[in-house]
Design an enzyme around this catalytic site. Structure first.
Site: not given
Ligand SMILES: *Cc1c(COP(=O)(O)O)cnc(C)c1O
Length: 444
Positions: A151, A246, A278
């Site tokens: 994702y 990522d 994050k």
């Protein structure tokens, strides 16, 4: 065996959910929060501190989710709160440059040296979306390779065979994404070098980049097999494509320098571009993308690639990020080994309990990030993750919640712990898991 605590009341949360549903689709701002994959009522959280969440009914939960990853120092860490308060008192946003942006960038580059230059955005989605645009501009090519179950946020071109909430809902992509937009995205199985070689053979000189989670978390935790990252580095370098890591989830999580530090011996050369999010925002909305200076210098105002953001580099978010990263960097030699030891004790402890309870479980773990897959088979890609018994996971999840332990609300999500999880929390978790595994084993 009777449970040791009375069933939770969720009366207030139920009322809050009904109220939210009047104004927000599904009552939520991000779909997995509705708990559809695991059933039961989603508790509404009103407060958190350290390793614990408190809901609107006064229930307390030991948190293994940390807001999907950012809260590695625990909730409401006093020095992070103080940094945010200090910044807020000076004004929330100016739409002009502030000293804090270079401060956070310098901290990030000290831990992730491949990010020679970077730009801040407000989410991981923006970071990956912008990194892809940059990779296409730099190479003058159109195709992007991503991997099934990885994702990268909800941008159109990357919402193809994505994991996370998309996997949870069994949607192959999303309605509203035109075929033309997804047409240049090639989705391949993770950990499969031959598939990547075949794609490069089929589209020679046309692939702008490979983007991947170097340790996957959004199909549940899946580690790169030995030699896999090295092969991706070799293939992209040979073809003139870029390698984009990522690390929105893995950055400052699996190691201070992220997966690219953990697997440094293997990949040799670093990725060309990296995306973060994050943890670098300490719980506030922050993303970043960065990499080789010659690529990053293609961004406006220096180059032809447009990218912008009203709240990019927001002073509160930078302050939270700086306070978080300073803490991690200053204490790296004790903190990361502590995270490793605590998560090993929990992941392995529960694996042993599952064995005793005769519940087939495969544990994948790296640092303070792990997943218990309810399957006896090894999980190395999305197809093997998808063989998990999601009904058993849902029973386990509900039972753990009843025991006061908060796990990610889907089999296809990683669990996290942080600096606030200590020996007492390990013991509490294992005690809860013993009950919950019995529930998972009971067929509904
Ligand atoms: C969470 C995540 C994203 C998306 O970040 P948002 O801030 O939710 O947009 C992208 N990539 C990975 C690997 C993630 O874990």
């Amino acid at each position: 065996m009777p449970t040791t605590r009375p069933m939770r009341s969720l009366e207030q949360s139920r009322l809050l959910q009904l109220r939210a549903e009047q104004f927000l689709p599904g009552g939520v701002d991000s779909p997995v929060r509705a708990f559809r994959a695991v059933g039961g009522d989603p508790p509404f959280i009103v407060r958190a501190e350290g390793a614990y969440l408190h809901d609107a009914d006064g229930n307390r939960y030991l948190d293994y989710f940390g807001s999907w990853g950012p809260m590695i120092l625990g909730h409401a860490a006093p020095h992070v709160v103080e940094a945010i308060q200090r910044a807020a008192a000076n004004g929330a946003s100016f739409g002009a440059s502030t000293p804090a942006e270079a401060d956070l960038a310098e901290l990030i580059r000290s831990a992730v040296p491949s990010m020679e230059k970077m730009r801040f955005v407000s989410s991981g989605t923006e970071a990956t979306m912008s990194a892809i645009r940059l990779a296409r501009a730099f190479t003058g090519r159109k195709f992007v390779i991503k991997f099934e179950g990885c994702y990268h946020g909800h941008a159109d071109a990357l919402l193809v065979k994505a994991g996370s909430g998309v996997a949870t809902f069994g949607i192959p992509g999303s309605a509203g994404v035109p075929e033309e937009t997804a047409m240049h995205t090639l989705a391949l199985p993770y950990n499969d070098v031959a598939a990547v070689e075949a794609a490069f053979e089929a589209h020679p000189g046309q692939i702008a980049c490979i983007i991947l989670e170097p340790v996957a978390g959004n199909m549940g935790t899946v580690l790169p097999q030995p030699g896999y990252l090295a092969a991706l580095r070799r293939i992209t370098a040979y073809d003139g494509a870029l390698l984009v890591f990522d690390e929105v989830m893995t950055g400052f999580r699996v190691a201070l320098g992220g997966a690219q530090a953990l697997y440094k011996g293997e990949i040799g050369g670093a990725p060309d571009l990296t995306t973060l999010g994050k943890i670098i925002g300490g719980g506030l909305p922050v993303g970043a993308f960065g990499g080789r200076a010659e690529i990053m210098n293609m961004l406006a105002p220096l180059g032809p690639v447009y990218q912008a953001g009203t709240l990019s580099g927001n002073p509160l978010a930078m302050a939270a990020g700086i306070a978080t990263l300073r803490h991690l960097i200053d204490r790296q030699s004790t903190l990361y080994p502590q995270l490793e030891a605590t998560s090993a004790a929990i992941a392995d402890g529960i694996a042993a309990l599952a064995c005793k309870a005769d519940v087939p479980l495969t544990t994948n773990r790296v640092g303070a990030m792990f997943t218990w897959f309810f399957t006896p088979q090894e999980v190395t890609d999305f197809a093997s993750a998808a063989k998990s018994d999601t009904a058993a996971f849902a029973r386990f999840h509900r039972a753990m919640l009843d025991e006061g332990v908060w796990l990610p609300p889907s089999q296809f999500e990683a669990a996290f712990l942080g600096a606030a999880h200590g020996e007492a929390e390990v013991a509490e978790t294992l005690r809860a898991a013993e009950q919950a595994l019995a529930a998972a084993a009971r067929h509904a």
